[in-house]
Design a protein around this motif. Structure first.
Motif, PDB file in Angstrom:
ATOM      1  N   LEU A  40      13.001   3.378  -2.455  1.00 20.68           N
ATOM      2  CA  LEU A  40      11.861   4.182  -2.885  1.00 20.68           C
ATOM      3  C   LEU A  40      11.041   3.500  -3.974  1.00 20.68           C
ATOM      4  CD1 LEU A  40      13.608   7.675  -3.105  1.00 20.68           C
ATOM      5  CD2 LEU A  40      12.289   6.728  -1.193  1.00 20.68           C
ATOM      6  N   ALA A  41       9.750   3.769  -3.978  1.00 20.80           N
ATOM      7  CA  ALA A  41       8.892   3.385  -5.099  1.00 20.80           C
ATOM      8  C   ALA A  41       8.964   4.427  -6.214  1.00 20.80           C
ATOM      9  CB  ALA A  41       7.444   3.220  -4.639  1.00 20.80           C
ATOM     10  N   CYS A  42       9.081   5.695  -5.820  1.00 22.44           N
ATOM     11  CA  CYS A  42       9.207   6.797  -6.774  1.00 22.44           C
ATOM     12  C   CYS A  42      10.478   7.575  -6.449  1.00 22.44           C
ATOM     13  CB  CYS A  42       8.003   7.728  -6.683  1.00 22.44           C
ATOM     14  SG  CYS A  42       6.460   7.009  -7.273  1.00 22.44           S
ATOM     15  N   LEU A  43      11.425   7.566  -7.359  1.00 24.60           N
ATOM     16  CA  LEU A  43      12.663   8.304  -7.148  1.00 24.60           C
ATOM     17  C   LEU A  43      12.397   9.808  -7.059  1.00 24.60           C
ATOM     18  CD1 LEU A  43      14.969   6.394  -9.655  1.00 24.60           C
ATOM     19  CD2 LEU A  43      14.812   6.076  -7.182  1.00 24.60           C
ATOM     20  N   ASP A  44      11.444  10.296  -7.864  1.00 21.49           N
ATOM     21  CA  ASP A  44      11.025  11.691  -7.827  1.00 21.49           C
ATOM     22  C   ASP A  44       9.798  11.783  -6.928  1.00 21.49           C
ATOM     23  OD1 ASP A  44      10.314  14.300  -8.216  1.00 21.49           O
ATOM     24  OD2 ASP A  44       9.721  14.058 -10.322  1.00 21.49           O
ATOM     25  N   ASP A  45      10.013  12.172  -5.667  1.00 21.19           N
ATOM     26  CA  ASP A  45       8.904  12.192  -4.704  1.00 21.19           C
ATOM     27  C   ASP A  45       8.376  13.610  -4.516  1.00 21.19           C
ATOM     28  OD1 ASP A  45      11.035  13.230  -3.366  1.00 21.19           O
ATOM     29  OD2 ASP A  45      10.747  12.053  -1.532  1.00 21.19           O
ATOM     30  N   SER A  46       8.184  14.318  -5.637  1.00 25.65           N
ATOM     31  CA  SER A  46       7.857  15.744  -5.585  1.00 25.65           C
ATOM     32  C   SER A  46       6.381  16.024  -5.352  1.00 25.65           C
ATOM     33  CB  SER A  46       8.301  16.418  -6.893  1.00 25.65           C
ATOM     34  OG  SER A  46       7.686  15.774  -8.002  1.00 25.65           O
ATOM     35  N   GLY A  47       5.525  15.006  -5.422  1.00 26.90           N
ATOM     36  CA  GLY A  47       4.093  15.235  -5.264  1.00 26.90           C
ATOM     37  C   GLY A  47       3.482  14.314  -4.233  1.00 26.90           C
ATOM     38  N   PRO A  48       2.235  14.582  -3.840  1.00 23.17           N
ATOM     39  CA  PRO A  48       1.586  13.765  -2.806  1.00 23.17           C
ATOM     40  C   PRO A  48       1.388  12.317  -3.222  1.00 23.17           C
ATOM     41  CG  PRO A  48       0.042  15.350  -3.766  1.00 23.17           C
ATOM     42  CD  PRO A  48       1.394  15.723  -4.248  1.00 23.17           C
ATOM     43  N   ALA A  49       1.100  12.059  -4.494  1.00 28.41           N
ATOM     44  CA  ALA A  49       0.911  10.674  -4.943  1.00 28.41           C
ATOM     45  C   ALA A  49       2.229   9.903  -4.866  1.00 28.41           C
ATOM     46  CB  ALA A  49       0.363  10.657  -6.366  1.00 28.41           C
ATOM     47  N   GLN A  50       3.326  10.580  -5.197  1.00 25.93           N
ATOM     48  CA  GLN A  50       4.639   9.943  -5.134  1.00 25.93           C
ATOM     49  C   GLN A  50       5.042   9.664  -3.678  1.00 25.93           C
ATOM     50  OE1 GLN A  50       3.895  12.564  -7.067  1.00 25.93           O
ATOM     51  NE2 GLN A  50       4.121  11.627  -9.097  1.00 25.93           N
ATOM     52  N   ARG A  51       4.759  10.628  -2.809  1.00 25.82           N
ATOM     53  CA  ARG A  51       5.103  10.432  -1.397  1.00 25.82           C
ATOM     54  C   ARG A  51       4.253   9.315  -0.781  1.00 25.82           C
ATOM     55  NH1 ARG A  51       5.921  16.091  -1.908  1.00 25.82           N
ATOM     56  NH2 ARG A  51       3.781  16.591  -1.300  1.00 25.82           N
ATOM     57  N   ARG A  52       3.000   9.213  -1.211  1.00 21.65           N
ATOM     58  CA  ARG A  52       2.143   8.111  -0.751  1.00 21.65           C
ATOM     59  C   ARG A  52       2.699   6.778  -1.228  1.00 21.65           C
ATOM     60  NH1 ARG A  52      -2.824   9.713  -2.639  1.00 21.65           N
ATOM     61  NH2 ARG A  52      -2.284   8.817  -4.652  1.00 21.65           N
ATOM     62  N   ALA A  53       3.138   6.724  -2.467  1.00 17.85           N
ATOM     63  CA  ALA A  53       3.725   5.484  -2.994  1.00 17.85           C
ATOM     64  C   ALA A  53       4.935   5.071  -2.174  1.00 17.85           C
ATOM     65  CB  ALA A  53       4.118   5.678  -4.459  1.00 17.85           C
ATOM     66  N   ASN A  54       5.748   6.033  -1.779  1.00 15.50           N
ATOM     67  CA  ASN A  54       6.940   5.723  -0.987  1.00 15.50           C
ATOM     68  C   ASN A  54       6.578   5.285   0.430  1.00 15.50           C
ATOM     69  OD1 ASN A  54       8.722   6.171  -3.068  1.00 15.50           O
ATOM     70  ND2 ASN A  54       9.083   8.322  -2.546  1.00 15.50           N
ATOM     71  N   ARG A  55       5.523   5.867   1.003  1.00 12.20           N
ATOM     72  CA  ARG A  55       5.061   5.408   2.322  1.00 12.20           C
ATOM     73  C   ARG A  55       4.605   3.952   2.254  1.00 12.20           C
ATOM     74  NH1 ARG A  55       2.489  10.433   2.505  1.00 12.20           N
ATOM     75  NH2 ARG A  55       0.445   9.501   2.100  1.00 12.20           N
ATOM     76  N   LEU A  56       3.886   3.607   1.196  1.00 14.45           N
ATOM     77  CA  LEU A  56       3.409   2.233   1.060  1.00 14.45           C
ATOM     78  C   LEU A  56       4.564   1.275   0.783  1.00 14.45           C
ATOM     79  CD1 LEU A  56       0.042   2.778  -0.796  1.00 14.45           C
ATOM     80  CD2 LEU A  56       0.352   1.658   1.410  1.00 14.45           C
ATOM     81  N   ARG A  57       5.567   1.711   0.032  1.00 12.98           N
ATOM     82  CA  ARG A  57       6.741   0.866  -0.175  1.00 12.98           C
ATOM     83  C   ARG A  57       7.434   0.605   1.169  1.00 12.98           C
ATOM     84  NH1 ARG A  57       9.877   0.026  -4.683  1.00 12.98           N
ATOM     85  NH2 ARG A  57       7.836  -0.146  -5.697  1.00 12.98           N
ATOM     86  N   ASP A  58       7.509   1.636   2.007  1.00 14.19           N
ATOM     87  CA  ASP A  58       8.071   1.441   3.354  1.00 14.19           C
ATOM     88  C   ASP A  58       7.264   0.405   4.135  1.00 14.19           C
ATOM     89  OD1 ASP A  58      10.118   3.249   2.987  1.00 14.19           O
ATOM     90  OD2 ASP A  58       9.083   4.914   3.990  1.00 14.19           O
ATOM     91  N   ALA A  59       5.945   0.453   3.994  1.00 11.63           N
ATOM     92  CA  ALA A  59       5.085  -0.488   4.719  1.00 11.63           C
ATOM     93  C   ALA A  59       5.314  -1.920   4.241  1.00 11.63           C
ATOM     94  CB  ALA A  59       3.618  -0.097   4.544  1.00 11.63           C
ATOM     95  N   VAL A  60       5.464  -2.104   2.933  1.00 12.53           N
ATOM     96  CA  VAL A  60       5.731  -3.441   2.400  1.00 12.53           C
ATOM     97  C   VAL A  60       7.094  -3.930   2.872  1.00 12.53           C
ATOM     98  CG1 VAL A  60       6.081  -4.787   0.292  1.00 12.53           C
ATOM     99  CG2 VAL A  60       4.222  -3.111   0.408  1.00 12.53           C
ATOM    100  N   ARG A  61       8.093  -3.048   2.888  1.00 16.96           N
ATOM    101  CA  ARG A  61       9.416  -3.417   3.391  1.00 16.96           C
ATOM    102  C   ARG A  61       9.343  -3.851   4.858  1.00 16.96           C
ATOM    103  NH1 ARG A  61      12.722   1.094   3.555  1.00 16.96           N
ATOM    104  NH2 ARG A  61      14.571  -0.213   3.660  1.00 16.96           N
ATOM    105  N   GLU A  62       8.520  -3.160   5.639  1.00 20.48           N
ATOM    106  CA  GLU A  62       8.351  -3.529   7.043  1.00 20.48           C
ATOM    107  C   GLU A  62       7.751  -4.936   7.166  1.00 20.48           C
ATOM    108  OE1 GLU A  62       7.977  -3.386  11.267  1.00 20.48           O
ATOM    109  OE2 GLU A  62       9.258  -2.355   9.829  1.00 20.48           O
TER     110      GLU A  62
END
Length: 270
Positions: free
Chosen positions: A152-174
């Motif tokens: 994860l990029a944000c361990l606390d994924d409680s908001g839309p900005a945090q969830r977006r950060a985690n989606r982008l981290r997934d994309a970089v991992r890909e």
């Protein structure tokens, strides 16, 4: 996983772009203290001979040069050594650790590589070259990320900005996976060092959570791979720009994959 035909081969976070220099600064801020703590604990000091593999930026070579002093020797190598500064107490050479023979085999008190092997297709050959460079009793210190261990990029994924950060981290991992990076590599290091014949092998993990250095590193990384993300269809400009805006606003407690530091000693008499 095979690479997309639309993507070039090779190291995703190469040294050729301006963002690489920014990444070196913030990686140094985050991890040089960890690295140098291990170096000190392994007994590296005045008169020691050190090889810094895939050095990237000047932070660790400069610190090693200060540690070993004028009676010691520090060699810093990289495929692209344009960010290193010859004359700052260490020698600079172009060297591919996965293809070239080790420099001055059997002579180094410390061989160190940080965030290098995870990106190499021939990790076993690179590791063998580093082991061959050690003198009997010398230490190998390898530090690499284990992105799958904490993705994860944000361990606390409680908001839309945090969830977006985690989606982008997934994309970089890909993207990294498509380029041949092993996202589970860090956890394999202790076994790899033992298999290479080293003794007194041990490891520890470290990762920061939040703070300006994490923010700056994330922004530099996203700018670095922006075109590759878009070409691969893994995101769009709106999502990237919104993420960079959230970083600049200080809205995210960004973190990284754990850095697994592993060390082992070449047996005396070998």
């Amino acid at each position: 996983m095979t690479s997309s035909p639309d993507l070039p081969e090779g190291y995703l976070l190469d040294n050729a772009r301006a963002e690489a220099g920014e990444r070196f600064v913030w990686l140094a801020e985050l991890f040089d203290g960890v690295t140098l703590g291990h170096v000190d604990r392994l007994g590296i000091g005045p008169g020691s001979r050190c090889w810094e593999v895939g050095a990237g930026g000047p932070g660790v070579p400069e610190a090693l040069a200060a540690t070993v002093g004028p009676t010691g020797y520090v060699l810093a190598t990289d495929i692209d050594h344009s960010w290193l500064r010859e004359g700052d107490g260490y020698e600079v050479r172009r060297h591919d650790v996965a293809a070239d023979p080790p420099p001055e085999p059997g002579t180094f008190d410390l061989v160190h590589a940080r965030l290098v092997l995870v990106h190499l297709p021939d990790r076993a050959r690179a590791l063998a070259a580093m082991v061959a460079a050690l003198r009997p009793g010398g230490w190998l210190l390898v530090e690499d990320a284990d992105t799958a261990l904490q993705p994860l990029a944000c361990l606390d994924d409680s908001g839309p900005a945090q969830r977006r950060a985690n989606r982008l981290r997934d994309a970089v991992r890909e993207l990294m996976t498509r380029r041949g990076a092993n996202l589970r590599f860090g956890r394999t290091l202790p076994g790899a060092l033992r298999a290479a014949g080293l003794v007194d092998v041990a490891a520890s993990g470290s990762f920061p959570v939040g703070g300006p250095a994490c923010d700056h590193l994330e922004a530099a990384t996203i700018r670095h791979v922006r075109d590759e993300l878009l070409t691969a269809g893994l995101t769009d400009t709106t999502e990237i720009d919104a993420h960079l805006t959230a970083i600049n606003a200080g809205e995210l407690d960004l973190t990284l994959a754990p850095l697994i530091s592993t060390w082992g000693r070449r047996p005396s008499g070998h």
